[in-house]
Design an enzyme around this catalytic site. Sequence first.
Site, PDB file in Angstrom:
ATOM      1  N   GLY A  72       0.806  -1.215   0.000  1.00  0.00           N
ATOM      2  CA  GLY A  72       0.000   0.000   0.000  1.00  0.00           C
ATOM      3  C   GLY A  72       0.838   1.264   0.000  1.00  0.00           C
ATOM      4  CB  CYS A  73       3.864   2.220   1.871  1.00  0.00           C
ATOM      5  SG  CYS A  73       3.089   2.034   3.500  1.00  0.00           S
TER       6      CYS A  73
END
Length: 195
Positions: free
Chosen positions: A67-68
């Site tokens: 996600g990052c």
Amino acid sequence: MKHLIYALLATGAIALPAGAALKDGDNAPAFTAKASLAGKAFDFSLKDALKKGPVVVYFYPSAYTGGCNIQAHAFAVNHEKFAAAGATVVGVSLDSIARLNDFSADPNYCAGKYPVAADADGKIARSYDLAIKQADAGKKDTRGLDIDHGRTERTTFIVTPDGRIAATVGGVSPAANVEKALETVQLLAARARKS
């Protein structure tokens, strides 16, 4: 300010994180931190960045994780739109500056477009009342390297030049987090033009 917050709520531009205690209108804690831009370390100061306009302070769990990576890339792709709205973007995580030097320069993620700051002891995250989780033993990043640090929840604060939080974005996907932050700074810019 209240009218702006109501307008943002009405347009769905704000999604509140579950555990963040800081609220819209609160003073944003000032901080300085070792940060990296395009692989080069420097000292980032929120106070100095606010002299140029609003600052998007986005907290994320860890560099080089699913996600990052998506969120970092989305901020990089939209960097010019944030700049056109007069906003500066800075990412903050519990990563070491060494990891962030790589991440900030990586063309697939930050791409040298904006700085990412090291909050290795979690002091900045705690000042924004964000929860910190301890490192999971044996957890690897997308490069196959150990993640040996804690992580904080994904939450973005849009801070106005007077040092107040105009909006908080959390509890949404990484891409939606960036979209909502951009909507907010564009609304702030439109409001500033009308004044």
